[in-house]
Motif scaffolding. Structure first.
Motif, PDB file in Angstrom:
ATOM      1  N   LEU A 129     -10.463   5.782  -9.063  1.00 48.01           N
ATOM      2  CA  LEU A 129      -9.444   5.003  -9.968  1.00 48.01           C
ATOM      3  C   LEU A 129      -8.412   4.746  -9.160  1.00 48.01           C
ATOM      4  O   LEU A 129      -7.893   3.369  -8.893  1.00 48.01           O
ATOM      5  CB  LEU A 129      -9.224   5.657 -11.068  1.00 48.01           C
ATOM      6  CG  LEU A 129      -9.974   5.600 -12.107  1.00 48.01           C
ATOM      7  CD1 LEU A 129      -9.873   6.514 -13.300  1.00 48.01           C
ATOM      8  CD2 LEU A 129     -10.807   4.149 -12.667  1.00 48.01           C
ATOM      9  N   ALA A 130      -7.724   5.480  -8.281  1.00 50.78           N
ATOM     10  CA  ALA A 130      -6.721   5.206  -7.412  1.00 50.78           C
ATOM     11  C   ALA A 130      -6.869   4.184  -6.441  1.00 50.78           C
ATOM     12  O   ALA A 130      -6.245   3.198  -6.000  1.00 50.78           O
ATOM     13  CB  ALA A 130      -6.147   6.614  -6.882  1.00 50.78           C
ATOM     14  N   ASN A 131      -8.103   4.528  -5.796  1.00 52.48           N
ATOM     15  CA  ASN A 131      -8.695   3.441  -4.670  1.00 52.48           C
ATOM     16  C   ASN A 131      -8.941   2.008  -5.301  1.00 52.48           C
ATOM     17  O   ASN A 131      -8.823   1.288  -4.553  1.00 52.48           O
ATOM     18  CB  ASN A 131     -10.023   4.104  -4.042  1.00 52.48           C
ATOM     19  CG  ASN A 131      -9.402   5.382  -3.249  1.00 52.48           C
ATOM     20  OD1 ASN A 131      -8.342   5.390  -2.817  1.00 52.48           O
ATOM     21  ND2 ASN A 131     -10.419   6.178  -2.915  1.00 52.48           N
ATOM     22  N   ASP A 132      -9.043   2.149  -6.718  1.00 53.13           N
ATOM     23  CA  ASP A 132      -9.303   0.572  -6.969  1.00 53.13           C
ATOM     24  C   ASP A 132      -7.993   0.189  -7.547  1.00 53.13           C
ATOM     25  O   ASP A 132      -7.963  -0.824  -8.643  1.00 53.13           O
ATOM     26  CB  ASP A 132     -10.326   0.812  -8.372  1.00 53.13           C
ATOM     27  CG  ASP A 132     -11.751   0.900  -7.851  1.00 53.13           C
ATOM     28  OD1 ASP A 132     -11.972   0.641  -6.563  1.00 53.13           O
ATOM     29  OD2 ASP A 132     -12.771   1.276  -8.566  1.00 53.13           O
ATOM     30  N   GLY A 133      -7.037   0.826  -7.612  1.00 52.89           N
ATOM     31  CA  GLY A 133      -5.594   0.135  -7.869  1.00 52.89           C
ATOM     32  C   GLY A 133      -5.409   0.561  -9.365  1.00 52.89           C
ATOM     33  O   GLY A 133      -4.530   0.088 -10.283  1.00 52.89           O
ATOM     34  N   ARG A 134      -6.175   1.544  -9.804  1.00 51.52           N
ATOM     35  CA  ARG A 134      -5.932   1.858 -11.553  1.00 51.52           C
ATOM     36  C   ARG A 134      -5.676   3.438 -11.422  1.00 51.52           C
ATOM     37  O   ARG A 134      -5.893   4.056 -12.703  1.00 51.52           O
ATOM     38  CB  ARG A 134      -7.340   1.773 -12.084  1.00 51.52           C
ATOM     39  CG  ARG A 134      -7.746   0.168 -11.762  1.00 51.52           C
ATOM     40  CD  ARG A 134      -9.240  -0.011 -12.438  1.00 51.52           C
ATOM     41  NE  ARG A 134      -8.878  -0.084 -14.166  1.00 51.52           N
ATOM     42  CZ  ARG A 134      -9.945  -0.183 -14.752  1.00 51.52           C
ATOM     43  NH1 ARG A 134     -11.254  -0.430 -14.360  1.00 51.52           N
ATOM     44  NH2 ARG A 134      -9.632  -0.265 -16.336  1.00 51.52           N
ATOM     45  N   GLY A 135      -4.913   3.733 -10.671  1.00 48.28           N
ATOM     46  CA  GLY A 135      -4.283   5.244 -10.877  1.00 48.28           C
ATOM     47  C   GLY A 135      -3.449   5.556 -11.711  1.00 48.28           C
ATOM     48  O   GLY A 135      -3.130   6.817 -12.130  1.00 48.28           O
ATOM     49  N   GLU A 136      -2.588   4.418 -12.387  1.00 47.28           N
ATOM     50  CA  GLU A 136      -1.694   4.785 -13.381  1.00 47.28           C
ATOM     51  C   GLU A 136      -2.160   4.211 -14.751  1.00 47.28           C
ATOM     52  O   GLU A 136      -2.700   3.399 -14.854  1.00 47.28           O
ATOM     53  CB  GLU A 136      -0.266   4.086 -13.087  1.00 47.28           C
ATOM     54  CG  GLU A 136       0.240   4.340 -11.790  1.00 47.28           C
ATOM     55  CD  GLU A 136       1.577   3.758 -11.443  1.00 47.28           C
ATOM     56  OE1 GLU A 136       2.223   3.124 -12.227  1.00 47.28           O
ATOM     57  OE2 GLU A 136       2.017   3.515 -10.369  1.00 47.28           O
ATOM     58  N   ILE A 137      -1.379   4.836 -15.703  1.00 46.19           N
ATOM     59  CA  ILE A 137      -2.039   4.558 -17.139  1.00 46.19           C
ATOM     60  C   ILE A 137      -1.145   3.481 -17.692  1.00 46.19           C
ATOM     61  O   ILE A 137       0.018   3.492 -17.700  1.00 46.19           O
ATOM     62  CB  ILE A 137      -1.974   5.510 -18.104  1.00 46.19           C
ATOM     63  CG1 ILE A 137      -2.948   6.804 -17.528  1.00 46.19           C
ATOM     64  CG2 ILE A 137      -2.129   5.236 -19.431  1.00 46.19           C
ATOM     65  CD1 ILE A 137      -2.772   7.903 -18.306  1.00 46.19           C
TER      66      ILE A 137
END
Length: 190
Positions: A129-137
């Motif tokens: 998720l972090a690598n997809d730019g989705r590491g934050e809620i």
């Protein structure tokens, strides 16, 4: 607790030994499956300023063993600075986090006992998720995906974020209904 029941999990390929995101690189030395669930052993490289938030584990201890550089471990309100060769084990249920307070990357081992396959899956999901730019809620769907990660890893938030813990089972069920559990397994774990 059985985590996943999908057909694709019975036909899994070997999972990656090395996973990375912008702050961390994790190398799985021994997985839960390889040790008969005795332990999960990892080596982590952590960039300067990197670390994680306060959390606790429900079913396993977590030992920190620095290899290169000093590792800061916060246990409750106490901060420890561990040097190479030292070891500190966090008991089950104790709030903690870790960070790299220095200016150079550090390397350390983390050993969890007993081993926990769900924790291993959760790291792969978090890093993916972090690598997809989705590491934050930022959205409701991000919250549902975080609930999957927290439930399967037997991890709970501590400190200011702990208010969410009682809602995790409900959020997890909603996430599973939307298929986020298997989606993340397919994308990041197998």
């Amino acid at each position: 607790m059985e985590i996943f029941t999908g057909q694709e999990l019975s036909e899994t390929k070997a999972m990656q030994r090395v996973i990375a995101n912008p702050d961390y690189t994790v190398t799985f030395i021994t997985t839960a499956a390889e040790s008969g669930n005795r332990l999960t052993d990892m080596e982590i490289e952590l960039r300067p300023g990197g670390g994680n938030g306060m959390h606790r584990h429900l079913n396993f201890t977590e030992a920190f063993i620095p290899i290169e550089g000093a590792l800061e471990v916060q246990v409750g309100k106490n901060k420890l600075l561990l040097e190479p060769g030292e070891r500190y084990t966090i008991p089950i249920g104790v709030p903690h986090n870790f960070s790299n307070p220095g200016r150079k990357p550090i390397r350390f081992r983390v050993v969890i006992e007993p081993g926990h396959e769900g924790f291993e899956y959760s790291l792969r999901m978090l890093y993916g998720l972090a690598n997809d730019g989705r590491g934050e809620i930022k959205t409701w769907d991000d919250m549902l995906r975080a609930a999957v990660i927290l439930i399967i890893s037997d991890m709970r938030l501590a400190g200011k974020q702990s208010f969410i813990n009682p809602f995790l089972p409900l959020l997890y069920r909603l996430a599973c209904r939307k298929g986020y559990d298997l989606e993340m397994v397919r994308k990041y774990c197998i």
